[in-house]
Design a protein around this motif. Structure first.
Motif, short mmCIF file in Angstrom:
data_model
loop_
_atom_site.label_atom_id
_atom_site.label_comp_id
_atom_site.label_asym_id
_atom_site.label_seq_id
_atom_site.Cartn_x
_atom_site.Cartn_y
_atom_site.Cartn_z
N ARG A 56 0.85 -0.96 -0.23
CA ARG A 56 -0.15 -0.07 -0.36
C ARG A 56 1.27 1.48 -0.14
O ARG A 56 -0.42 2.55 0.67
CB ARG A 56 -0.64 0.60 0.77
CG ARG A 56 -1.72 -0.57 1.82
CD ARG A 56 -2.39 -1.24 0.43
NE ARG A 56 -3.61 -0.28 0.50
CZ ARG A 56 -5.18 -0.31 1.13
NH1 ARG A 56 -5.25 -1.25 1.97
NH2 ARG A 56 -5.95 0.34 1.27
N VAL A 59 -0.08 4.31 -2.02
CA VAL A 59 -1.10 4.80 -0.77
C VAL A 59 -0.22 6.27 0.01
O VAL A 59 -1.57 6.84 0.02
CB VAL A 59 -2.35 3.85 -0.48
CG1 VAL A 59 -4.02 4.95 -0.36
CG2 VAL A 59 -2.97 3.07 -2.11
N THR A 62 0.81 8.77 -2.10
CA THR A 62 -0.03 9.57 -2.73
C THR A 62 -0.95 10.37 -1.33
O THR A 62 -1.47 11.98 -1.63
CB THR A 62 -1.13 8.66 -3.20
OG1 THR A 62 -0.57 8.05 -4.46
CG2 THR A 62 -2.25 9.63 -3.56
N ALA A 63 -1.05 9.96 -0.45
CA ALA A 63 -1.40 10.45 0.87
C ALA A 63 -0.67 11.48 1.60
O ALA A 63 -0.91 12.70 2.54
CB ALA A 63 -2.62 9.80 2.12
N ASP A 121 1.05 14.37 11.67
CA ASP A 121 1.39 15.34 10.90
C ASP A 121 2.74 15.89 10.19
O ASP A 121 3.36 15.97 10.89
CB ASP A 121 0.35 15.49 11.09
CG ASP A 121 0.41 17.16 12.22
OD1 ASP A 121 1.62 17.42 12.73
OD2 ASP A 121 -1.02 17.50 12.70
N GLU A 141 -4.65 0.04 7.97
CA GLU A 141 -6.07 0.32 7.51
C GLU A 141 -6.11 1.53 8.25
O GLU A 141 -6.54 2.09 7.99
CB GLU A 141 -7.00 -0.76 8.10
CG GLU A 141 -7.08 -2.08 6.85
CD GLU A 141 -7.17 -1.39 5.56
OE1 GLU A 141 -7.81 -0.67 5.33
OE2 GLU A 141 -5.80 -2.12 4.24
N LEU A 144 -4.59 4.73 6.77
CA LEU A 144 -4.82 5.19 6.04
C LEU A 144 -6.10 6.09 5.86
O LEU A 144 -6.18 7.66 5.56
CB LEU A 144 -4.98 4.27 4.85
CG LEU A 144 -4.10 3.96 4.39
CD1 LEU A 144 -3.75 2.21 3.54
CD2 LEU A 144 -3.49 4.33 3.47
N LYS A 145 -6.94 5.55 7.61
CA LYS A 145 -8.27 6.40 7.08
C LYS A 145 -7.47 7.15 8.04
O LYS A 145 -8.55 9.07 7.85
CB LYS A 145 -8.71 5.35 8.54
CG LYS A 145 -9.96 3.70 8.01
CD LYS A 145 -10.67 4.04 9.37
CE LYS A 145 -10.72 2.80 9.27
NZ LYS A 145 -11.06 2.41 10.40
N THR A 146 -6.81 7.87 8.61
CA THR A 146 -6.43 8.99 9.38
C THR A 146 -5.64 9.57 8.48
O THR A 146 -6.43 10.87 8.44
CB THR A 146 -5.70 8.18 10.07
OG1 THR A 146 -5.97 7.61 11.21
CG2 THR A 146 -4.64 9.95 11.30
N LEU A 147 -4.81 9.57 7.64
CA LEU A 147 -4.42 10.21 6.35
C LEU A 147 -4.78 10.63 5.63
O LEU A 147 -5.26 11.91 5.13
CB LEU A 147 -2.96 9.63 6.11
CG LEU A 147 -1.95 9.52 6.71
CD1 LEU A 147 -0.96 7.99 6.30
CD2 LEU A 147 -1.18 10.23 6.39
N GLN A 148 -6.49 10.05 5.14
CA GLN A 148 -6.89 10.47 4.04
C GLN A 148 -8.17 11.33 4.41
O GLN A 148 -8.87 11.97 3.98
CB GLN A 148 -7.51 9.20 3.41
CG GLN A 148 -6.54 8.59 2.10
CD GLN A 148 -6.96 7.23 2.25
OE1 GLN A 148 -8.22 6.46 2.67
NE2 GLN A 148 -6.77 6.34 1.57
N ALA A 149 -8.57 10.89 6.07
CA ALA A 149 -9.21 12.23 7.27
C ALA A 149 -8.89 13.52 6.96
O ALA A 149 -9.82 14.47 7.26
CB ALA A 149 -9.83 11.65 8.19
#
Length: 150
Positions: A56, A59, A62-63, A121, A141, A144-149
């Motif tokens: 991943r 991904v 990209t984030a 961050d 998972e 990624l959820k944290t980064l994408q939010a």
């Protein structure tokens, strides 16, 4: 004192699998960091987790994040581990477990070094912590959820 969400992540400098010194502060103002502490190179669970991060990795980049793995293994061990599994990210050698202690990463049953992931961050603030010795995919998972939010 364990690092908590909302804390500024303690800075540190360790040696990577390439022999370069890497500081957490190098990323401040540039990228988020997914810092994952794992027990040992080339063991079943750690291999599974590291390969999930590898699969991943695009991904994460990209984030806007860099993935960094930390264990007490030597830079030479990290180099072999990264080459064997084609890991595209940095592995840092915390041979004396100073950084593990600095972050307050707990041991499992008092014996096995803990498996904890920190999402930090661009300002160096811890946004999420995931602590699970056996839910390897959860580390990826949740990060990624944290980064994408954000």
């Amino acid at each position: 004192m364990a690092v908590k969400v909302g804390d500024t992540a303690p800075d540190f400098t360790l040696v990577s699998q390439s022999g370069a010194t890497v500081s957490l502060g190098d990323f401040r103002g540039k990228k988020s960091v997914v810092l994952y502490f794992y027990p040992k190179d080339d063991t079943p669970g750690c291999t599974k987790e590291s390969c999930e991060f590898r699969d991943r990795y695009d991904v994460f980049t990209t984030a806007g994040a860099e993935v960094i793995g930390v264990s007490a293994d030597s830079p030479e061990s990290h180099q072999k581990f990264a080459a064997k599994y084609q890991l595209p990210f940095t592995l840092l050698s915390d041979t004396g477990n100073q950084v593990r202690k600095l972050y307050g990463v707990p041991s499992t049953l008092g014996l096995l070094p803990g498996r904890v992931t920190y999402v930090i961050d661009t300002e160096g603030v811890v946004q999420h912590i995931f602590n699970s010795q056996f839910n390897f995919k959860g580390h990826i998972e949740e990060s990624l959820k944290t980064l994408q939010a954000a």
